[in-house]
Design an enzyme around this catalytic site. Structure first.
Site, PDB file in Angstrom:
ATOM      1  CG  HIS A  11      -1.828   0.995   1.348  1.00 20.60           C
ATOM      2  ND1 HIS A  11      -1.760   1.853   2.397  1.00 20.60           N
ATOM      3  CD2 HIS A  11      -2.944   1.430   0.389  1.00 20.60           C
ATOM      4  CE1 HIS A  11      -2.779   2.855   2.249  1.00 20.60           C
ATOM      5  NE2 HIS A  11      -3.527   2.580   1.180  1.00 20.60           N
ATOM      6  CG  HIS A  53      -3.411   9.017   0.183  1.00 18.17           C
ATOM      7  ND1 HIS A  53      -4.042  10.018   0.837  1.00 18.17           N
ATOM      8  CD2 HIS A  53      -4.216   7.983  -0.033  1.00 18.17           C
ATOM      9  CE1 HIS A  53      -5.330   9.330   1.278  1.00 18.17           C
ATOM     10  NE2 HIS A  53      -5.276   8.237   0.575  1.00 18.17           N
TER      11      HIS A  53
HETATM   12  O1  G3P Z   1      -6.816   1.214  -2.447  1.00 16.53           O
HETATM   13  C1  G3P Z   1      -7.002   0.818  -1.425  1.00 16.53           C
HETATM   14  C2  G3P Z   1      -6.684   2.147  -0.366  1.00 16.53           C
HETATM   15  O2  G3P Z   1      -5.418   2.536  -0.675  1.00 16.53           O
HETATM   16  C3  G3P Z   1      -7.815   3.040  -0.438  1.00 16.53           C
HETATM   17  O3  G3P Z   1      -7.693   4.182   0.588  1.00 16.53           O
HETATM   18  O4  G3P Z   1      -7.277   6.254   1.505  1.00 16.53           O
HETATM   19  O5  G3P Z   1      -5.337   4.662   1.547  1.00 16.53           O
HETATM   20  O6  G3P Z   1      -6.126   5.488  -0.536  1.00 16.53           O
HETATM   21  P1  G3P Z   1      -6.675   5.288   0.644  1.00 16.53           P
HETATM   22 CA    CA Z   2      -4.833   4.528  -2.272  1.00 16.54          CA
END
Ligand code: G3P
Ligand code: CA
Length: 242
Positions: A11, A53
């Site tokens: 992630h 992000h």
């Molecule tokens: O793609 C899964 C996750 O990354 C979505 O949430 O807020 O971490 O972008 P966020």
């Molecule tokens: Ca994400």
């Protein structure tokens, strides 16, 4: 555990050890042995797709303000590493193209389009162009909370895989996904149970769950038989599933 071939997807790269969504985080994800990588994209003022992000740069840099108000050239002068630690000083924001160049050898690349409100119009075309440039259509999944953006993506290039992100189970989930013309879903892990996994698999739909960091939860998701786990704990997850 039911499935042995679950993909572990880092992630924002290996963001538990490095500044998220940077070259350092993707290189670390490779070192950690991730099968795939997930990252987020926004558009700059001069409509370049960049990997970050938040809509603002404040949290992850020494600058302030919205991405949409900076040109790429201006953003490249800002430090996206020092906030995390001295040794990352000088880390630059990546264009989507640069990020794909770094991550192209992962077996799965998940690009999340950020289009939460009235920003990033036209981002789909930029994402598709970059994926095509590196010939990565086969291994790329485009995800978003903005499902209309995914339809736009699919309408431009029907070969691309799209995966809607969900916090909660939608009404008639299989029908919903059929309407989007997709065989993929990225659900928040707390909405996932055995019944949902079975219903989706029965309909040839794959699910990559997010963002699962607790080892007990990773184990539970593996037990349900999900196809992929998006996590900040790549190494621990891989060790657990060995
Ligand atoms: O793609 C899964 C996750 O990354 C979505 O949430 O807020 O971490 O972008 P966020
Ligand atoms: Ca994400």
């Amino acid at each position: 555990m039911k499935k042995v071939d679950i993909k572990i997807i880092a992630h924002r790269g290996s963001a538990n050890k490095t500044p998220e969504n940077t070259k350092a985080s993707f290189v670390q994800a490779k070192e950690d042995g991730a099968n795939g990588v997930e990252f987020d994209v926004h558009l700059t003022k001069d409509e370049e797709a960049v990997v970050i992000h938040d809509p603002k740069i404040d949290r992850v840099s020494n600058g302030k303000g919205f991405i949409k108000d900076y040109t790429l050239k201006e953003l490249k002068k800002i430090d996206f590493g020092s906030y995390y630690g001295k040794k990352f000083k000088g880390e630059k924001i990546l264009t989507l193209s640069e990020a794909l160049q770094i991550t192209k050898d992962f077996s799965l690349i998940n690009i999340e389009i950020k289009k939460g409100y009235n920003i990033n119009q036209g981002i789909e075309k930029k994402v598709i162009e970059a994926v095509k440039k590196y010939d990565l259509e086969e291994k790329t999944i485009i995800s978003s909370y903005n499902h209309e953006s995914l339809v736009i993506t699919k309408n431009i290039n029907s070969n691309l895989k799209i995966a809607p992100l969900f916090f909660a189970k939608p009404y008639q989930v299989v029908q919903y996904l059929k309407n989007l013309n997709t065989q993929y879903i990225h659900p928040y892990y707390l909405m996932v149970n055995q019944e949902l996994v079975d219903e989706l698999h029965k309909n040839d739909i794959k699910l990559n769950v997010y963002t699962v960091d607790n080892l007990k939860d990773i184990k539970l998701m593996a037990h349900y038989g999900v196809d992929g786990i998006i996590t900040n704990q790549t190494k621990k997850a891989l060790n657990l599933l060995k």
